[in-house]
Write a protein that holds these residues in place. Structure first.
Motif, short mmCIF file in Angstrom:
data_model
loop_
_atom_site.label_atom_id
_atom_site.label_comp_id
_atom_site.label_asym_id
_atom_site.label_seq_id
_atom_site.Cartn_x
_atom_site.Cartn_y
_atom_site.Cartn_z
N VAL A 135 -58.11 60.18 -44.68
CA VAL A 135 -58.02 60.19 -46.14
C VAL A 135 -59.07 61.16 -46.66
O VAL A 135 -60.25 61.05 -46.31
CB VAL A 135 -58.26 58.78 -46.73
N SER A 167 -51.51 62.17 -39.57
CA SER A 167 -51.33 61.57 -40.89
C SER A 167 -52.51 61.89 -41.79
O SER A 167 -53.64 61.51 -41.52
CB SER A 167 -51.22 60.04 -40.76
N LEU A 195 -53.77 61.80 -45.85
CA LEU A 195 -53.56 61.31 -47.21
C LEU A 195 -54.61 61.97 -48.10
O LEU A 195 -55.81 61.84 -47.86
CB LEU A 195 -53.70 59.79 -47.26
N ASN A 215 -56.26 62.06 -51.61
CA ASN A 215 -56.46 61.26 -52.82
C ASN A 215 -56.90 62.18 -53.95
O ASN A 215 -58.01 62.70 -53.96
CB ASN A 215 -57.51 60.19 -52.55
N LYS A 227 -49.46 63.25 -47.37
CA LYS A 227 -49.00 62.53 -48.56
C LYS A 227 -50.12 62.54 -49.58
O LYS A 227 -51.27 62.81 -49.25
CB LYS A 227 -48.57 61.11 -48.19
N LEU A 275 -52.07 60.81 -53.13
CA LEU A 275 -52.41 59.53 -53.76
C LEU A 275 -53.03 59.75 -55.13
O LEU A 275 -53.83 60.67 -55.30
CB LEU A 275 -53.40 58.79 -52.84
N GLU A 335 -52.97 52.89 -52.55
CA GLU A 335 -53.42 53.34 -51.23
C GLU A 335 -52.83 52.51 -50.10
O GLU A 335 -52.45 53.05 -49.06
CB GLU A 335 -54.95 53.32 -51.15
N ALA A 375 -49.37 53.69 -49.44
CA ALA A 375 -49.39 55.02 -48.82
C ALA A 375 -49.73 54.93 -47.33
O ALA A 375 -49.05 55.54 -46.50
CB ALA A 375 -50.39 55.92 -49.54
#
Length: 122
Positions: free
Chosen positions: A13, A43, A45, A47, A77, A79, A104, A107
């Motif tokens: 993240v 992966s 993410l 934010n 992805k 957020l 979150e 997600a």
């Protein structure tokens, strides 16, 4: 702009704050995306909850990372996209391509599920 990296349930993240304008101010963001790709992180993410504004250069940085990770079989992805940034995604029609979440937990789960559970798109 500031970037903080953390990991949660196998997902990297990146918590961003400030404006994404490209240039020297965005070097940390580019470096963290590159680092995740180089490490083989599947992966990512991003934010955007602390990002009030982004110009075309900033959008290019995010898209470049999105595409490069996708080429390696990974997924990026997004957020908590703020209203002004969301307007850019809507105008460019990227909102139809990118997975955007408000929550979150949802997600993070979506990476494990392999499906798209993004927020409704305008």
């Amino acid at each position: 702009m500031k970037v903080q990296r953390r990991e949660r349930d196998g997902v990297v993240v990146l918590d961003l704050s400030g404006k994404i304008l490209g240039g020297n101010d965005s070097e940390d963001l580019k470096n963290e995306i590159d680092r995740a790709i180089d490490e083989g992180i599947p992966s990512l993410l991003i934010n955007l909850g602390g990002v009030a504004w982004m110009n075309s250069s900033g959008l290019g940085i995010l898209l470049s990372g999105f595409l490069r990770l996708k080429e390696k079989g990974g997924a990026t992805k997004f957020l908590r996209v703020q209203p002004r940034v969301k307007e850019i995604l809507v105008t460019t029609k990227l909102i139809q391509v990118l997975e955007v979440f408000d929550d979150e937990e949802e997600a993070i789960r979506s990476f494990a599920e392999g499906g798209s559970r993004s927020v409704p798109r305008p």
